[in-house]
Design a protein around this motif. Structure first.
Motif, PDB file in Angstrom:
ATOM      1  N   ALA A  54     -27.436   0.871  16.430  1.00  0.00           N
ATOM      2  CA  ALA A  54     -26.353  -0.106  16.628  1.00  0.00           C
ATOM      3  C   ALA A  54     -26.543  -1.341  15.764  1.00  0.00           C
ATOM      4  O   ALA A  54     -25.578  -1.933  15.280  1.00  0.00           O
ATOM      5  N   SER A  55     -27.794  -1.741  15.563  1.00  0.00           N
ATOM      6  CA  SER A  55     -28.071  -2.907  14.727  1.00  0.00           C
ATOM      7  C   SER A  55     -27.601  -2.688  13.295  1.00  0.00           C
ATOM      8  O   SER A  55     -26.988  -3.568  12.678  1.00  0.00           O
ATOM      9  N   ASP A  56     -27.872  -1.494  12.752  1.00  0.00           N
ATOM     10  CA  ASP A  56     -27.422  -1.167  11.391  1.00  0.00           C
ATOM     11  C   ASP A  56     -25.896  -1.157  11.320  1.00  0.00           C
ATOM     12  O   ASP A  56     -25.291  -1.633  10.348  1.00  0.00           O
ATOM     13  N   ALA A  57     -25.273  -0.596  12.358  1.00  0.00           N
ATOM     14  CA  ALA A  57     -23.808  -0.545  12.387  1.00  0.00           C
ATOM     15  C   ALA A  57     -23.223  -1.950  12.433  1.00  0.00           C
ATOM     16  O   ALA A  57     -22.252  -2.255  11.730  1.00  0.00           O
ATOM     17  N   ALA A  58     -23.812  -2.817  13.241  1.00  0.00           N
ATOM     18  CA  ALA A  58     -23.323  -4.201  13.347  1.00  0.00           C
ATOM     19  C   ALA A  58     -23.411  -4.912  12.004  1.00  0.00           C
ATOM     20  O   ALA A  58     -22.497  -5.665  11.627  1.00  0.00           O
ATOM     21  N   ASP A  59     -24.479  -4.673  11.260  1.00  0.00           N
ATOM     22  CA  ASP A  59     -24.626  -5.282   9.933  1.00  0.00           C
ATOM     23  C   ASP A  59     -23.514  -4.819   8.992  1.00  0.00           C
ATOM     24  O   ASP A  59     -22.948  -5.605   8.229  1.00  0.00           O
ATOM     25  N   ALA A  60     -23.203  -3.536   9.050  1.00  0.00           N
ATOM     26  CA  ALA A  60     -22.232  -2.952   8.114  1.00  0.00           C
ATOM     27  C   ALA A  60     -20.789  -3.296   8.456  1.00  0.00           C
ATOM     28  O   ALA A  60     -19.929  -3.343   7.568  1.00  0.00           O
ATOM     29  N   MET A  61     -20.507  -3.550   9.736  1.00  0.00           N
ATOM     30  CA  MET A  61     -19.124  -3.664  10.196  1.00  0.00           C
ATOM     31  C   MET A  61     -18.494  -5.038  10.013  1.00  0.00           C
ATOM     32  O   MET A  61     -17.284  -5.197  10.208  1.00  0.00           O
ATOM     33  N   LYS A  62     -19.303  -6.050   9.673  1.00  0.00           N
ATOM     34  CA  LYS A  62     -18.769  -7.420   9.487  1.00  0.00           C
ATOM     35  C   LYS A  62     -18.054  -7.902  10.754  1.00  0.00           C
ATOM     36  O   LYS A  62     -16.860  -8.204  10.752  1.00  0.00           O
ATOM     37  N   ILE A  63     -18.793  -7.980  11.837  1.00  0.00           N
ATOM     38  CA  ILE A  63     -18.199  -8.306  13.137  1.00  0.00           C
ATOM     39  C   ILE A  63     -18.308  -9.776  13.510  1.00  0.00           C
ATOM     40  O   ILE A  63     -17.772 -10.193  14.529  1.00  0.00           O
ATOM     41  N   THR A  64     -18.998 -10.582  12.695  1.00  0.00           N
ATOM     42  CA  THR A  64     -19.241 -11.980  13.073  1.00  0.00           C
ATOM     43  C   THR A  64     -18.101 -12.889  12.627  1.00  0.00           C
ATOM     44  O   THR A  64     -17.321 -12.553  11.726  1.00  0.00           O
TER      45      THR A  64
END
Length: 315
Positions: free
Chosen positions: A241-251
């Motif tokens: 999930a951490s890798d996905a969060a980095d890739a998804m530009k969610i911030t």
């Protein structure tokens, strides 16, 4: 004491040490521990500032989901005066995951609609953890139509992991309800200001956030799918999930650069859950500013501005 997240373990240890010293001093009134407590507190404050100054997207996701962050009812109590809830979609029932009604913000009459997750086990079950069913989105549509009929601006507060994914919701037309709620936002002839205050998950969030101005708390997240969901699809496991969060530009910072949101609202150091009063005041002031800026615009301009904004995303 605030509940600490996994990545805040060193901070939790310091807080425990400070609490232990204070308990010792209370039990033995002759001990003077003020100097040591002050030193440790200064160290803890610096650690908190440093930690929250460089959060990863996955850490921000954890902060956005913190159980002690303010909820819809807290925002309403904090900056919406004379709030009167309006229930039901006039077709099936009243979905408690989405709450809406009439009120005033900075003296201006408004319609407020938002997701309510609940603050304890009983209320979370009652509000279905903020995951709305079709009747919730149809209630939102009804309230938006009411707002337009009486010329009232609409303010939406988004905090949901996504729309409810159960069979019963699909049987009652979940996809159609979300699509029509999004369409209602885009066609609204009055100002619409949306704020992502915690999680902005998938179509369940967009259905209330296709607004003239989209605000987002500094440590909130906004995405088409949860990091765990994306990880399960891409790597067949939720462990990345951490890798996905980095890739998804969610911030908020990433989404501001991409033009998905318009304004980032600052949170207190350590997140909204550490100083809810200040966080609520910051959001209330930002929403009032945006309502003032949109007030002079006529119906055609509001609709055109909203449609142009969303059509330009990704261009």
């Amino acid at each position: 004491m605030v509940a600490f997240l996994d990545f805040e373990k060193p901070l939790a240890e310091l807080a425990a040490r400070i609490a232990e010293l204070r308990e010792t001093a209370d039990a033995n009134g002759t001990l003077d521990i003020d100097t040591e407590v002050s030193r440790l507190q200064t160290r803890a404050d610096k650690m908190l500032r440093d930690l929250y100054g460089k959060l990863t997207p996955w850490q921000k996701a954890q902060v956005a989901r913190h159980q002690e962050r303010p909820h819809l009812k807290d925002y309403i109590a904090g900056f919406v005066q004379d709030f009167t809830a309006l229930a039901g979609d006039r077709a099936f029932g009243d979905d408690q995951a989405i709450i809406g009604g009439l009120g005033r913000i900075a003296g201006r009459r408004v319609v407020v609609i938002g997701h309510e997750k609940g603050e304890d086990t009983a209320s979370r079950i009652r509000h279905n953890f903020g995951m709305a069913k079709p009747e919730g989105y149809r209630k939102a549509i009804r309230l938006m139509e009411l707002a337009e009929r009486f010329g009232l601006p609409v303010v939406t507060l988004v905090d949901t992991a996504g729309a409810f994914p159960g069979v019963q919701a699909e049987e009652r037309g979940q996809a159609e309800a979300i699509a029509r709620s999004t369409e209602a936002c885009l066609n609204l002839g009055v100002p619409l200001v949306a704020a992502i205050v915690g999680e902005g998950g998938s179509g369940g969030a967009v259905a209330l956030a296709a607004a003239n101005r989209v605000l987002m708390f500094e440590h909130a997240i906004y995405s088409v799918i949860s990091p765990e969901g994306a990880s399960s699809i891409l790597w067949r496991t939720a462990d990345r999930a951490s890798d996905a969060a980095d890739a998804m530009k969610i911030t908020a910072a990433d989404l501001k650069k991409l033009g998905v949101i318009d304004r980032i609202v600052a949170e207190p150091v350590g997140g909204a859950h550490r100083d809810p009063t200040l966080a609520i005041a910051n959001l209330g002031a930002a929403v009032a500013d945006e309502l003032d800026a949109l007030a002079p615009l006529d119906r055609a301009t509001l609709i055109d501005q909203r449609r142009t904004k969303f059509l330009n995303i990704g261009v």
